[in-house]
Structure formats: structure tokens, C-alpha cells
Design a protein around this motif. Sequence first.
Motif, PDB file in Angstrom:
ATOM      1  N   UNK A   1     -20.476 -71.118  39.659  1.00 24.41           N
ATOM      2  CA  UNK A   1     -21.698 -71.064  40.472  1.00 24.41           C
ATOM      3  C   UNK A   1     -22.512 -69.813  40.139  1.00 24.41           C
ATOM      4  N   UNK A   2     -21.870 -68.643  40.169  1.00 23.51           N
ATOM      5  CA  UNK A   2     -22.598 -67.411  39.859  1.00 23.51           C
ATOM      6  C   UNK A   2     -23.019 -67.348  38.392  1.00 23.51           C
ATOM      7  N   UNK A   3     -22.157 -67.802  37.507  1.00 24.23           N
ATOM      8  CA  UNK A   3     -22.520 -67.811  36.089  1.00 24.23           C
ATOM      9  C   UNK A   3     -23.762 -68.670  35.843  1.00 24.23           C
ATOM     10  N   UNK A   4     -23.837 -69.815  36.493  1.00 25.30           N
ATOM     11  CA  UNK A   4     -25.013 -70.676  36.300  1.00 25.30           C
ATOM     12  C   UNK A   4     -26.261 -70.030  36.904  1.00 25.30           C
TER      13      UNK A   4
ATOM     14  N   UNK B   1     -29.520 -69.122  34.704  1.00 25.64           N
ATOM     15  CA  UNK B   1     -30.820 -69.674  35.101  1.00 25.64           C
ATOM     16  C   UNK B   1     -31.889 -68.582  35.189  1.00 25.64           C
ATOM     17  N   UNK B   2     -31.503 -67.392  35.626  1.00 21.58           N
ATOM     18  CA  UNK B   2     -32.446 -66.298  35.843  1.00 21.58           C
ATOM     19  C   UNK B   2     -32.775 -65.507  34.576  1.00 21.58           C
ATOM     20  N   UNK B   3     -32.117 -65.811  33.491  1.00 20.24           N
ATOM     21  CA  UNK B   3     -32.351 -65.103  32.229  1.00 20.24           C
ATOM     22  C   UNK B   3     -33.794 -65.297  31.794  1.00 20.24           C
TER      23      UNK B   3
ATOM     24  N   UNK C   1     -26.853 -65.034  29.270  1.00 21.29           N
ATOM     25  CA  UNK C   1     -26.983 -64.521  30.631  1.00 21.29           C
ATOM     26  C   UNK C   1     -27.825 -63.251  30.638  1.00 21.29           C
ATOM     27  N   UNK C   2     -28.387 -62.955  31.808  1.00 18.59           N
ATOM     28  CA  UNK C   2     -29.043 -61.675  32.031  1.00 18.59           C
ATOM     29  C   UNK C   2     -28.623 -61.182  33.398  1.00 18.59           C
ATOM     30  N   UNK C   3     -27.764 -60.182  33.406  1.00 15.71           N
ATOM     31  CA  UNK C   3     -27.242 -59.638  34.656  1.00 15.71           C
ATOM     32  C   UNK C   3     -28.252 -58.685  35.288  1.00 15.71           C
ATOM     33  N   UNK C   4     -28.793 -57.762  34.504  1.00 18.08           N
ATOM     34  CA  UNK C   4     -29.650 -56.692  35.021  1.00 18.08           C
ATOM     35  C   UNK C   4     -31.128 -56.989  34.804  1.00 18.08           C
ATOM     36  N   UNK C   5     -31.940 -56.580  35.748  1.00 20.27           N
ATOM     37  CA  UNK C   5     -33.380 -56.527  35.510  1.00 20.27           C
ATOM     38  C   UNK C   5     -33.608 -55.458  34.447  1.00 20.27           C
ATOM     39  N   UNK C   6     -34.685 -55.582  33.699  1.00 16.94           N
ATOM     40  CA  UNK C   6     -34.938 -54.640  32.616  1.00 16.94           C
ATOM     41  C   UNK C   6     -35.237 -53.248  33.147  1.00 16.94           C
ATOM     42  N   UNK C   7     -34.810 -52.248  32.393  1.00 11.40           N
ATOM     43  CA  UNK C   7     -35.100 -50.850  32.692  1.00 11.40           C
ATOM     44  C   UNK C   7     -34.166 -50.242  33.714  1.00 11.40           C
TER      45      UNK C   7
END
Length: 178
Positions: free
Chosen positions: A97-100, A104-106, A115-121
Motif C-alpha cells: 500500500x505505501x509502496x504504491x 504514484x507520487x513520483x 519511487x520518490x520518497x522525499x520532496x526535492x531540496x
Amino acid sequence: MGRSRYKIYAEHYPYFITSTIKDGLPLLSNPKLAKTVLDSLTFLQTERKVLIYGYVIMENHFHAIVKGEDLAKKLRLAKSFMAREIIDILRADKNARLLSQIAFRKLKHKLKCDYQVWAEGFHPKQLSNNEMVAQKLEYIHFNPVVRGFVERPEHWRYSSVRDYLGGEGLIPITIYSG
């Protein structure tokens, strides 16, 4: 607003930094994932010679006051490492669930990763005097109180406030003395 707006210009000053989980997902409320941030901060201090003057880990971001040479590169590499560790932990825990949600937010231009865990910067703000450092330390330590998670700063486990009260926090830090 491009990333070029946030730069480290004078490495002899401490910097207040903020790193946020992409789209505010509360990943760091999971103790295993919060430990990844703690371990990375410890590694930065012990192996990369970055001074950590204070920190707080919240459910979807962390703040720290840091100082060191080649700081931008070291922080960028630390965030990359933390992201890989977080993904590995979620995979090991079979948390589809969290991986998807992370996938999705990448951002669409991130073609080399799933995947993209962090917002940039990490939005560094130079702290050029003792008053600024004291204000940011207070902000960091009172963040959980303001958010309504605890009544007193020292009740928040994932913070350096206990070190400043003469106790021992979860990781070693360098007490700022001006």
C-alpha cells in the motif's frame, strides 16, 4: 520555484534544513523508518564530519541544524541513502500500500527510479548569529508541542531537546554554544 534558490553559500555558518516526505505522507511515524533518519544523522556526524546541533523528526518531515564542509553534497547523498533504506524496509515488510502510494507520487521527470520518497531540496537557511540559532532550536524542539502531539518538548522521543536539558537523546549531537 527552482532548487537553485536554496544554496549553501558560507560553510562556516550553521544551516537550518528541512526535508519533507513527498506530498506529506506520514512515513516517519513508523519507528523503523524514523530510525533510518536517526542513523543517517549519526552517520553524517561521525563519518562525514557534519555537526548536528539539533533535530526533530516528525511524521512527514524532519528539521535539523547542521554545519560542515561540502554540506549540500553530503545532505543530498544522505537523503538518497535514506530513501533507499525506506523503500527496502517497506519491501521487507511487504507494505504494498505505501509502496504504491510512493510510486504514484513520483514526479514524472524522475525516469531512473520507481519511487520518490522525499520532496526535492532541503531548503537550507543560513544562521548567521547566535540569536538565529537559538530561535531555530526553539522552533525545532517545540514543533511537536505546536502540532499537539505532546505537551512538553522533552516528551517527544525523536528530538535533540533532551540533550539541551542535560539528558541523553537518541543520538549524539553537538551542543551549540555559540
